[in-house]
Design an enzyme around this catalytic site. Sequence first.
Site, PDB file in Angstrom:
ATOM      1  N   LYS A  30      13.533 -23.890  18.453  1.00 60.91           N
ATOM      2  CA  LYS A  30      14.346 -24.890  19.150  1.00 60.91           C
ATOM      3  C   LYS A  30      13.767 -25.244  20.514  1.00 60.91           C
ATOM      4  O   LYS A  30      13.803 -26.409  20.916  1.00 60.91           O
ATOM      5  CB  LYS A  30      15.786 -24.417  19.287  1.00 60.91           C
ATOM      6  CG  LYS A  30      16.004 -23.207  20.175  1.00 60.91           C
ATOM      7  CD  LYS A  30      17.470 -22.807  20.218  1.00 60.91           C
ATOM      8  CE  LYS A  30      17.688 -21.561  21.060  1.00 60.91           C
ATOM      9  NZ  LYS A  30      17.351 -21.744  22.467  1.00 60.91           N
ATOM     10  N   THR A  31      13.224 -24.263  21.242  1.00 58.24           N
ATOM     11  CA  THR A  31      12.651 -24.560  22.560  1.00 58.24           C
ATOM     12  C   THR A  31      11.432 -25.468  22.403  1.00 58.24           C
ATOM     13  O   THR A  31      11.208 -26.371  23.217  1.00 58.24           O
ATOM     14  CB  THR A  31      12.269 -23.259  23.286  1.00 58.24           C
ATOM     15  OG1 THR A  31      13.420 -22.415  23.363  1.00 58.24           O
ATOM     16  CG2 THR A  31      11.771 -23.555  24.694  1.00 58.24           C
ATOM     17  N   ASP A 213      20.776 -27.200  25.413  1.00 54.31           N
ATOM     18  CA  ASP A 213      20.366 -26.042  24.622  1.00 54.31           C
ATOM     19  C   ASP A 213      21.584 -25.151  24.371  1.00 54.31           C
ATOM     20  O   ASP A 213      22.537 -25.151  25.150  1.00 54.31           O
ATOM     21  CB  ASP A 213      19.287 -25.272  25.392  1.00 54.31           C
ATOM     22  CG  ASP A 213      18.627 -24.198  24.550  1.00 54.31           C
ATOM     23  OD1 ASP A 213      18.739 -24.250  23.314  1.00 54.31           O
ATOM     24  OD2 ASP A 213      17.991 -23.302  25.143  1.00 54.31           O
ATOM     25  N   GLU A 214      21.553 -24.349  23.287  1.00 53.53           N
ATOM     26  CA  GLU A 214      22.635 -23.426  22.943  1.00 53.53           C
ATOM     27  C   GLU A 214      23.992 -24.145  22.954  1.00 53.53           C
ATOM     28  O   GLU A 214      24.986 -23.664  23.505  1.00 53.53           O
ATOM     29  CB  GLU A 214      22.662 -22.237  23.920  1.00 53.53           C
ATOM     30  CG  GLU A 214      21.371 -21.455  24.003  1.00 53.53           C
ATOM     31  CD  GLU A 214      21.089 -20.599  22.766  1.00 53.53           C
ATOM     32  OE1 GLU A 214      21.840 -20.717  21.783  1.00 53.53           O
ATOM     33  OE2 GLU A 214      20.120 -19.832  22.784  1.00 53.53           O
ATOM     34  N   GLN A 244      25.448 -18.764  15.329  1.00 52.02           N
ATOM     35  CA  GLN A 244      25.188 -17.883  16.467  1.00 52.02           C
ATOM     36  C   GLN A 244      26.211 -18.090  17.585  1.00 52.02           C
ATOM     37  O   GLN A 244      25.937 -17.773  18.740  1.00 52.02           O
ATOM     38  CB  GLN A 244      23.771 -18.098  17.000  1.00 52.02           C
ATOM     39  CG  GLN A 244      22.684 -17.697  16.013  1.00 52.02           C
ATOM     40  CD  GLN A 244      21.303 -17.738  16.625  1.00 52.02           C
ATOM     41  OE1 GLN A 244      20.921 -16.896  17.427  1.00 52.02           O
ATOM     42  NE2 GLN A 244      20.533 -18.752  16.257  1.00 52.02           N
ATOM     43  N   ARG A 631      17.317 -10.680  15.297  1.00 54.20           N
ATOM     44  CA  ARG A 631      16.462 -10.292  16.441  1.00 54.20           C
ATOM     45  C   ARG A 631      15.183  -9.618  15.942  1.00 54.20           C
ATOM     46  O   ARG A 631      14.220  -9.479  16.693  1.00 54.20           O
ATOM     47  CB  ARG A 631      17.177  -9.300  17.374  1.00 54.20           C
ATOM     48  CG  ARG A 631      18.451  -9.769  18.067  1.00 54.20           C
ATOM     49  CD  ARG A 631      18.348 -11.129  18.696  1.00 54.20           C
ATOM     50  NE  ARG A 631      18.780 -12.157  17.767  1.00 54.20           N
ATOM     51  CZ  ARG A 631      18.488 -13.450  17.884  1.00 54.20           C
ATOM     52  NH1 ARG A 631      17.734 -13.866  18.871  1.00 54.20           N
ATOM     53  NH2 ARG A 631      18.917 -14.335  17.001  1.00 54.20           N
TER      54      ARG A 631
END
Length: 709
Positions: A30-31, A213-214, A244, A631
């Site tokens: 995503k970044t 973002d997020e 998430q 993770r």
Amino acid sequence: MSKGLNLAQMQAVHYTQGACLVLAGAGSGKTRVITHKIAHLIDAHGLAPQRIAAITFTNKAAAEMRERAAGLIGRRAKDLLLCTFHALGVRLLRQDGQRLGLKPQFSILDSDDVLSILKDAAGGTTDAATARQWQWALSRWKNMGLNAAQALAQASNDEEHQLARIMARYEERLAAYQSVDFDDLIGLPLKLLRDYPDVRDKWQTQLGYVLVDEYQDTNATQYELLKLLVGARGHFTAVGDDDQSIYGWRGATLDNLKRLPQDFPQLKVIKLEQNYRSTSAILRAANNVIGPNPKLFPKTLFSELGEGEPVRVIDADNEEHEAERAVARIQSLRAASNPPPAWRDFAILYRANHQAKPFEKALRRANIPYKVSGGTGFFDRAEVRDLCAWFRLWSNNDDDPAFLRAITSPRRGIGPQTLAQLGQFASQHKQSLFGALFNAMLPAAVPRRALDGLHEFGRCVNDLEYRARHTLGAEAARAFLADWLQEIGYEKHLYESEDSDKVAAARWSNVLEFCDWMAQRAGGQADDAAGGVVTTQAKSLLEVAQTIALLSTIADREQEQDCVTLSTLHAAKGLEWPHVMLVGVTEGMLPFQPGQADPDGGSEAATRTPSADELQRLQEERRLMYVGITRAQRTLAVSWSKRRKKGREIVPARPSRFIAEMALQAGTTREDPRAKLKALRAEFAAKAQAQADPKVAPPPATGAGTPAP
């Protein structure tokens, strides 16, 4: 510019015609999408960097994004507005807050200041625990967009009525102190844009494109703020993952995802499902766990990194035994590789902070270096907060909480009785404490000797403010801060207030490090986190002082240490490690069920239909498990203990339902890490003997574990 992007990522980067929602699964890049889209807006559409805002949830994420953007667009990245929602709110209020009665030098209160003001608003006798409960309740109301009058109107019981009245007095004090709390950094900009069309038009014109973002972590007020920033044009991209969303307890709501297609009917939805982090075995477990949750936008993660190691399940007799097995697993994974993985490649993740203790003990016994994530932040240290109080007072003389901390840190011969008299006088004359120092009628309210001390302090603050305003650049700031600390005798104060010289020396070292950090920013060498703009120009020390209240920590300034990470699942979000262990995965702990008396569930729990609130909490706990699983890059182990501590009791426990939901039967192994480590050591010893004596046949390789039934 699109080199290295997959088709879905490329589509997300190139779509700029209107509102866009990018559903970015864990590890899906995503970044990369956000930074490439920024570059695309500049290079392909000619949008000036100053007109692009990318909003994140942490200063660390903003710094990483700026670094990646600089790799694509070079020096132009310094002109981007890359910041948190709260930093954006500061920028709006510094520029246009006068419309709401705020001067540009308003103060930002920290959590302790808020508690102190709440106690005062309630009459001054409240214990800290009660005040903390009030603080959380007020924060929830503010995140819902309610002020004191609105909260009072919808209060449903005596307790809520009382709290709404306290909130009204709290709001009065913040206005008098020219101060805001962190929730105000969202709520007040929202009010500003909603109530003043000219200010709204200015910011909508200034921001040609907004990226968030997020997005799944936004609350109701943040969503309303975003809507007013982008206007009807809807030139924005929201990047998030409903799977998430784990911050419902602090106001984040999935309703914001539901509202997007309603408020922006032409919304373009793009899914990023290819994971670049984890193996197929790990992703299969993650997809299986999240499967039972209802889906707003269904997606399934996949990986091209291969099947990888099967997910391991480790059971233990109790929590100490579980910790021993976690250590043995780390040792066996290191022993099985040449060269062994670094300590930093391992993470032990758990649901709650108190679960760390047995793992810390086991790691210490094994001489394995570790760090506990989420320890005391640098800005939370008492010595740093003391200095910040002085800086806040220079920036805003009406900041009463900062005044009280500065005048007593270190003490200047001004006692509690004098401060109480000054406070009473200031209240009667509707002035701040600092303003009251120079009131012509003050001599009648306090004794002469005390008055001299108060006036001396006032002159000292005014002199320091003037000097800080005219101190430019790193070297000048460093010299000023050194002289100031000597003038107020702060080093002496630390040594006199600590029984241990070693502790005092460590605190003084923190002070020097903090001053050096301030000086670097005065020299323009770092991000301006309160405005989100990197600059190479020198700043005045006063300008730097106005930004520090927004920063939560500078602990990230240190280079990454080579040690095992212990972390809660919430704190681990956004991070990744090659080898992850999820521990304490028992029913009642994950999923967490605070009111559950019987950790085994019991027949009543099995047959009772859960309420809507319970279902919602269970869904968030399932998302938390999903976050923990994703993770892991290469290996994942999930462990649980048959008995666990509950208060002072040892109670029976059973594995979490999430272990069964991972559906590992076909692809996992039940593992005893100690047995594996013992076998590896025997294998290495036999190999060494075989090398010494060629007649001895080398042993067969050890198995990974015992197949699961």
